[in-house]
Motif scaffolding. Sequence first.
Motif, mmCIF file in Angstrom:
data_model
loop_
_atom_site.group_PDB
_atom_site.id
_atom_site.type_symbol
_atom_site.label_atom_id
_atom_site.label_comp_id
_atom_site.label_asym_id
_atom_site.label_seq_id
_atom_site.Cartn_x
_atom_site.Cartn_y
_atom_site.Cartn_z
ATOM 1 N N PRO A 127 -7.405 51.934 43.810
ATOM 2 C CA PRO A 127 -8.049 50.976 42.915
ATOM 3 C C PRO A 127 -7.585 51.140 41.474
ATOM 4 C CG PRO A 127 -9.660 52.096 44.307
ATOM 5 C CD PRO A 127 -8.363 52.822 44.459
ATOM 6 N N ASN A 128 -7.611 50.054 40.760
ATOM 7 C CA ASN A 128 -7.432 50.112 39.313
ATOM 8 C C ASN A 128 -8.808 50.164 38.666
ATOM 9 O OD1 ASN A 128 -4.523 49.955 38.787
ATOM 10 N ND2 ASN A 128 -4.655 47.978 39.806
ATOM 11 N N LEU A 129 -8.865 50.741 37.483
ATOM 12 C CA LEU A 129 -10.114 50.881 36.758
ATOM 13 C C LEU A 129 -9.990 50.140 35.435
ATOM 14 C CD1 LEU A 129 -12.768 52.410 37.304
ATOM 15 C CD2 LEU A 129 -11.871 54.302 35.948
ATOM 16 N N LEU A 130 -10.938 49.260 35.157
ATOM 17 C CA LEU A 130 -10.995 48.572 33.870
ATOM 18 C C LEU A 130 -11.684 49.508 32.882
ATOM 19 C CD1 LEU A 130 -10.862 46.179 31.902
ATOM 20 C CD2 LEU A 130 -12.940 45.279 32.982
ATOM 21 N N VAL A 131 -10.926 49.936 31.875
ATOM 22 C CA VAL A 131 -11.454 50.876 30.883
ATOM 23 C C VAL A 131 -11.250 50.323 29.481
ATOM 24 C CG1 VAL A 131 -11.046 52.899 32.347
ATOM 25 C CG2 VAL A 131 -9.285 52.171 30.732
ATOM 26 N N VAL A 132 -12.087 50.783 28.561
ATOM 27 C CA VAL A 132 -11.933 50.431 27.154
ATOM 28 C C VAL A 132 -12.061 51.693 26.319
ATOM 29 C CG1 VAL A 132 -12.793 48.075 27.413
ATOM 30 C CG2 VAL A 132 -14.403 49.931 26.883
ATOM 31 N N HIS A 133 -11.476 51.653 25.131
ATOM 32 C CA HIS A 133 -11.680 52.734 24.170
ATOM 33 C C HIS A 133 -13.129 52.689 23.702
ATOM 34 C CE1 HIS A 133 -11.415 54.820 20.263
ATOM 35 N NE2 HIS A 133 -10.493 55.548 20.878
ATOM 36 N N PRO A 134 -13.752 53.842 23.431
ATOM 37 C CA PRO A 134 -15.163 53.847 23.015
ATOM 38 C C PRO A 134 -15.466 53.016 21.771
ATOM 39 C CG PRO A 134 -14.474 56.049 23.653
ATOM 40 C CD PRO A 134 -13.236 55.207 23.654
ATOM 41 N N SER A 158 -2.941 47.821 27.595
ATOM 42 C CA SER A 158 -1.736 48.553 27.977
ATOM 43 C C SER A 158 -1.416 48.301 29.440
ATOM 44 C CB SER A 158 -1.935 50.049 27.751
ATOM 45 O OG SER A 158 -2.929 50.554 28.623
ATOM 46 N N SER A 159 -0.162 48.566 29.798
ATOM 47 C CA SER A 159 0.247 48.542 31.199
ATOM 48 C C SER A 159 1.349 49.563 31.387
ATOM 49 C CB SER A 159 0.760 47.150 31.611
ATOM 50 O OG SER A 159 2.097 46.957 31.174
ATOM 51 N N THR A 160 1.685 49.829 32.644
ATOM 52 C CA THR A 160 2.765 50.765 32.937
ATOM 53 C C THR A 160 4.122 50.074 32.922
ATOM 54 O OG1 THR A 160 2.391 50.443 35.302
ATOM 55 C CG2 THR A 160 1.277 52.285 34.262
ATOM 56 N N GLY A 199 -6.793 54.998 20.686
ATOM 57 C CA GLY A 199 -7.284 53.731 20.153
ATOM 58 C C GLY A 199 -6.202 52.812 19.636
ATOM 59 N N ARG A 200 -4.943 53.144 19.901
ATOM 60 C CA ARG A 200 -3.852 52.261 19.458
ATOM 61 C C ARG A 200 -3.759 51.019 20.353
ATOM 62 N NH1 ARG A 200 -1.791 57.369 17.769
ATOM 63 N NH2 ARG A 200 -1.056 57.922 19.849
ATOM 64 N N VAL A 201 -4.226 51.126 21.584
ATOM 65 C CA VAL A 201 -4.545 49.978 22.433
ATOM 66 C C VAL A 201 -5.980 50.185 22.894
ATOM 67 C CG1 VAL A 201 -2.216 49.410 23.227
ATOM 68 C CG2 VAL A 201 -3.531 51.144 24.437
ATOM 69 N N GLU A 202 -6.671 49.093 23.228
ATOM 70 C CA GLU A 202 -8.106 49.225 23.453
ATOM 71 C C GLU A 202 -8.556 49.024 24.894
ATOM 72 O OE1 GLU A 202 -7.175 47.610 19.368
ATOM 73 O OE2 GLU A 202 -6.820 46.850 21.410
ATOM 74 N N VAL A 203 -7.721 48.390 25.727
ATOM 75 C CA VAL A 203 -8.142 48.012 27.080
ATOM 76 C C VAL A 203 -7.027 48.339 28.066
ATOM 77 C CG1 VAL A 203 -8.998 46.128 28.542
ATOM 78 C CG2 VAL A 203 -9.460 46.087 26.080
ATOM 79 N N ALA A 204 -7.405 48.661 29.297
ATOM 80 C CA ALA A 204 -6.429 48.801 30.376
ATOM 81 C C ALA A 204 -7.108 48.513 31.704
ATOM 82 C CB ALA A 204 -5.823 50.197 30.393
ATOM 83 N N VAL A 205 -6.346 47.960 32.636
ATOM 84 C CA VAL A 205 -6.764 47.877 34.039
ATOM 85 C C VAL A 205 -5.700 48.668 34.791
ATOM 86 C CG1 VAL A 205 -7.519 46.398 35.932
ATOM 87 C CG2 VAL A 205 -7.610 45.542 33.583
ATOM 88 N N LEU A 220 -12.679 57.647 27.392
ATOM 89 C CA LEU A 220 -12.628 56.219 27.700
ATOM 90 C C LEU A 220 -13.943 55.820 28.353
ATOM 91 C CD1 LEU A 220 -9.049 55.989 29.265
ATOM 92 C CD2 LEU A 220 -9.700 55.384 26.933
ATOM 93 N N ARG A 221 -14.218 54.525 28.361
ATOM 94 C CA ARG A 221 -15.425 53.996 29.008
ATOM 95 C C ARG A 221 -14.999 53.110 30.176
ATOM 96 N NH1 ARG A 221 -17.639 50.776 25.063
ATOM 97 N NH2 ARG A 221 -18.508 52.648 24.104
#
Length: 324
Positions: A127-134, A158-160, A199-205, A220-221
């Motif tokens: 699974p991928n996890l949707l996360v954000v910086h606090p 961000s992405s890989t 915190g240079r990027v804020e979101v990732a899946v 991360l949250r």
Amino acid sequence: MPTRRALLLGAATLAAPALATRHALAQPGVRPIRFVVPFAAGGGADIVARLFTEDLSRALGAPVVIDNRPGMAGSLGADSVAKSAADGTNILICTPGVQMTNPFLYPSLPYNAETDFTPIIHLAELPNLLVVHPAVPAKSVAELVAYLKAKPGSLNFSSTGPGSSSHLAAELFKVMAGVEMTHVPYRGSGPALIDLMAGRVEVAVDSFTAMIQPVREGSLRALGISTVERRPEYPDIPAIAETLPGYEASTLLYIAAPAGVPQPVVQRLNAAFNDILRTPGIRTRFQELGMVPTGGSPQALQEIITTQTAKWRRVIQLSGAKVE
């Protein structure tokens, strides 16, 4: 009637290819197995590959060496395997980019996704996890959607790499939520994670495997998981689909080898991985990492590749995702 000598010679001739391929995989220190990870060290695929090296070495009677070759959403590492010896000593851990998505994202690839690989085994669904910086105020998927609709394009994800599973998982999220974010590609989950925690990027899946530890540590949250339903091992993490019905974007992890690997070698590799997947240690570790072990035959893997290729081709068309 054939003579006894003729029958023995015929049997030896038939057995020779199988014996030769077995011998090719069983010379410790002479014929090492190159296990290519087409992403940077520290990402989900890299973590999973390293879980197998010790047991795989014992099963095959040869040292197994991890070779990280990141770039082009897995295409550079895939190409190095596609062009290597088809004797079972070169194997590749794959995510969907290698065969299922990159052909529709890149104007040209250095290999043929349909014909240059031999399927070995489907290892797991990750699974991928949707996360954000606090620093992002959203504490749920719904709150993140509302924030992005109020401030379109204000957050970066961000992405890989362009066309990677993490890129397309986020693009699918954008399409289904009707929001905008700016894509910032990296050369693997490891480098992306560094900037995400800073915190240079804020979101990732991105990969559950790579993201869960920073979530546990509070760096991360976690807002949601990419499976259709919550995972029983992590009941406090909602499924993204609870907010966006129908959302599903788990990453397939599977093993491939160059085209033309002899069937006795394919079967030996398949059996070795299946045996390892059944061990309690691996199953427990997979559970800890949020993964679902699968296994099965090379033929079953080929059917999965065909089905998933059709799915992600449509996602790419709908999202307009492209390699910049």
